[in-house]
Design an enzyme around this catalytic site. Structure first.
Site, PDB file in Angstrom:
ATOM      1  N   GLU A 245       0.917  -1.225   0.071  1.00 39.60           N
ATOM      2  CA  GLU A 245       0.091  -0.005  -0.062  1.00 39.60           C
ATOM      3  C   GLU A 245       1.030   1.518   0.045  1.00 39.60           C
ATOM      4  O   GLU A 245       1.476   1.596   1.169  1.00 39.60           O
ATOM      5  CB  GLU A 245      -1.021  -0.143   1.220  1.00 39.60           C
ATOM      6  CG  GLU A 245      -2.047  -1.162   1.198  1.00 39.60           C
ATOM      7  CD  GLU A 245      -3.134  -1.164   0.062  1.00 39.60           C
ATOM      8  OE1 GLU A 245      -3.133   0.017  -0.442  1.00 39.60           O
ATOM      9  OE2 GLU A 245      -3.633  -1.998   0.147  1.00 39.60           O
ATOM     10  N   LEU A 246       1.238   1.726  -1.127  1.00 41.87           N
ATOM     11  CA  LEU A 246       2.037   2.765  -1.464  1.00 41.87           C
ATOM     12  C   LEU A 246       1.439   4.195  -1.670  1.00 41.87           C
ATOM     13  O   LEU A 246       0.390   4.594  -1.229  1.00 41.87           O
ATOM     14  CB  LEU A 246       2.888   2.558  -2.512  1.00 41.87           C
ATOM     15  CG  LEU A 246       3.527   0.890  -2.573  1.00 41.87           C
ATOM     16  CD1 LEU A 246       4.177   0.744  -3.652  1.00 41.87           C
ATOM     17  CD2 LEU A 246       4.329   0.897  -1.185  1.00 41.87           C
ATOM     18  N   CYS A 279      -2.556   8.991   2.633  1.00 38.72           N
ATOM     19  CA  CYS A 279      -2.165   8.397   1.469  1.00 38.72           C
ATOM     20  C   CYS A 279      -3.101   8.964   0.321  1.00 38.72           C
ATOM     21  O   CYS A 279      -2.806   8.948  -0.854  1.00 38.72           O
ATOM     22  CB  CYS A 279      -1.991   7.163   1.166  1.00 38.72           C
ATOM     23  SG  CYS A 279      -0.729   6.340   2.197  1.00 38.72           S
ATOM     24  N   GLU A 373       4.227  13.199  -4.493  1.00 38.02           N
ATOM     25  CA  GLU A 373       3.293  13.111  -3.287  1.00 38.02           C
ATOM     26  C   GLU A 373       3.780  14.088  -2.336  1.00 38.02           C
ATOM     27  O   GLU A 373       4.873  14.092  -1.651  1.00 38.02           O
ATOM     28  CB  GLU A 373       3.331  11.578  -2.612  1.00 38.02           C
ATOM     29  CG  GLU A 373       2.271  11.549  -1.637  1.00 38.02           C
ATOM     30  CD  GLU A 373       2.262  10.224  -0.982  1.00 38.02           C
ATOM     31  OE1 GLU A 373       1.324   9.676  -0.475  1.00 38.02           O
ATOM     32  OE2 GLU A 373       3.303   9.272  -0.822  1.00 38.02           O
TER      33      GLU A 373
END
Length: 471
Positions: A245-246, A279, A373
């Protein structure tokens, strides 16, 4: 706090300070674990895996139910601990504690629903008299490597399904926020989990991560964190099962027929919750040229009404970032965007680890604040002319975790759902929404595999095919 492995709580002479991100005060210390500690933990967990494999689904369910009940009694304590070590406001800490309990409750339910399937072998040529079915069996030892931003809930998303599936579990929490994971370990033991079946080792990921990922006794790795670290884990893991889960830089499309009031409410929530350290934070706000001005005029006062500061004080809406270095990075990216032609509409000031919520307009897709990000309290607005350009901009990224669109047109909504490359898609809401029981995972560099207890259990068990050759 002590760390737990080899069936007991253990200290080390070398320790790590855990600090309140707002003021830098030390709130506790934890041991600095080593590769040797990982080796010792895995030796015991191997026996724990054998114990868990023999344990009935009913018993695993009861352990998790009892853990959830303990978490409910201690919810306020857990919520405050989450906020103190991570930096999110108390309301968000309490919400995370509640969600974490729910994850354990759902995991308990799913422990009783692990099934195989009948396979119609006699539908194959020459297979008359053959009866086939599948069995799901535990992986063995599951390594749960967790991030700082949800130090309780994301740990539960790994240990709940791992235990439900009949595995032993090794937790490696983020060094900035290890206390919640240690409290959860304490709760699991109180609930009756065999001490051989759980370990929580604190320390630097550079040393512990390699020791965990390269050890053949670990069969499954579940990791949440950044793409570079996840990619390195996959290289070290070899033939292990992995769930990654990035990161993401989630787009939200505001079409010309959007309900602007609802869109503003969503972006104000999605872009700045947990100081943007989520995220699936709304980061790239793609707005139709026809309503861009109206949307920005409505968004600015909504964001300016957010109060940033001490996460433990009533009235604070946006707490500090987990480290001052992260706040400095966010400040730098905002400055770089402005120097490249973006317009700072509001916010962007930094005071220690606290960043004022920011809006940037006229952001080009190639700017760092758009294409990477951010993980901070700012949104970047980019204008488009039609749905084709909006979808192209949304897909103009290596990530694909979550995306949203605001429109009243069902055709546009379905084009978005079918054509935007993202594992989670939201129509008439922003990118940041998750029910903990749903399948959750990303595409492209945002990861592989799914979370959500039902789906994570599939990842944490293995399938065996049984063929009966009947006379």
């Amino acid at each position: 706090m002590q760390m737990f492995f080899s069936g007991q709580w253990q200290d080390k002479s070398d320790t790590i300070d855990v600090v309140n991100p707002f003021n830098g005060e030390v709130i506790d210390t934890v041991p600095r674990g080593t590769a040797a500690d990982v080796d010792a933990a895995l030796a015991t967990l191997a026996e724990g895996a054998r114990i868990m494999k023999k344990m009935s689904a009913w018993d695993r369910c009861q352990i998790l139910r009892k853990a959830a009940a303990i978490m409910e009694r201690r919810e306020e304590e857990l919520g405050r601990l989450i906020s103190t070590e991570e930096g999110k406001i108390l309301a968000e800490g309490n919400l995370e504690a509640s969600r974490a309990r729910e994850v354990i409750e759902v995991s308990a339910e799913e422990a009783r629903r692990i099934t195989g399937e009948m396979v119609p072998l006699d539908a194959a040529p020459g297979a008359a008299g053959k009866l086939g079915f599948t069995l799901r069996v535990p992986c063995g030892i599951v390594a749960a490597i967790t991030p700082f931003n949800f130090p309780c809930n994301l740990v539960c998303h790994k240990i709940g399904p791992a235990i439900a599936g009949g595995n032993a579990v090794l937790i490696k929490p983020a060094s900035d926020t290890p206390l919640s994971a240690l409290k959860l370990t304490e709760i699991m033991l109180e609930a009756g989990l065999p001490p051989e079946a759980i370990a929580c080792i604190t320390g630097p990921g550079s040393e512990l991560g390699q020791a965990i990922c390269e050890d053949s006794r670990v069969r499954k790795i579940s990791f949440t964190g950044s793409f570079p670290v996840g990619e390195n884990i996959c290289r070290m893991a070899g033939m292990k099962k992995v769930t990654m889960e990035l990161g993401s830089n989630s787009p939200v499309i505001i079409m010309d027929d959007a309900d602007i009031e609802t869109a503003v409410k969503a972006i104000t929530s999605n872009g700045y919750a947990n100081a943007g350290q989520t995220c699936i934070s709304a980061q790239r706000i793609l707005t139709s040229s026809k309503i861009h001005g109206d949307f920005l005029d409505a968004l600015q006062p909504s964001v300016e009404a957010l109060s940033a500061g001490d996460q433990l004080q009533a009235g604070t809406n946006v707490g500090p970032l987990v480290r001052e270095a992260d706040a400095e990075r966010v400040e730098k990216w905002i400055r770089q965007a402005v120097e490249s032609g973006a317009r700072l509409v509001t916010g962007g000031e930094r005071n220690g680890s606290v960043c004022e919520p920011a809006i940037l307009a006229d952001v080009a897709p190639e700017m760092r604040i758009s294409c990477e990000e951010l993980f901070g309290p700012a949104v970047a607005l980019t204008v488009f002319d039609d749905i084709n350009e909006a979808i192209s901009l949304a897909n103009h990224t290596e990530f694909g975790l979550s995306a949203g669109i605001f429109t009243q047109d069902i055709d546009r909504a379905m084009r978005f759902a079918q054509e935007v490359d993202s594992g989670n898609l939201h129509i008439n809401w922003g990118s940041q929404w998750r029910a903990d029981l749903m399948p959750y995972g990303g595409l492209k560099h945002s990861g592989t595999g799914k979370e959500g207890p039902k789906y994570a259990i599939r990842e944490m068990t293995e399938e065996k095919m049984v063929v009966m050759h009947l006379k």
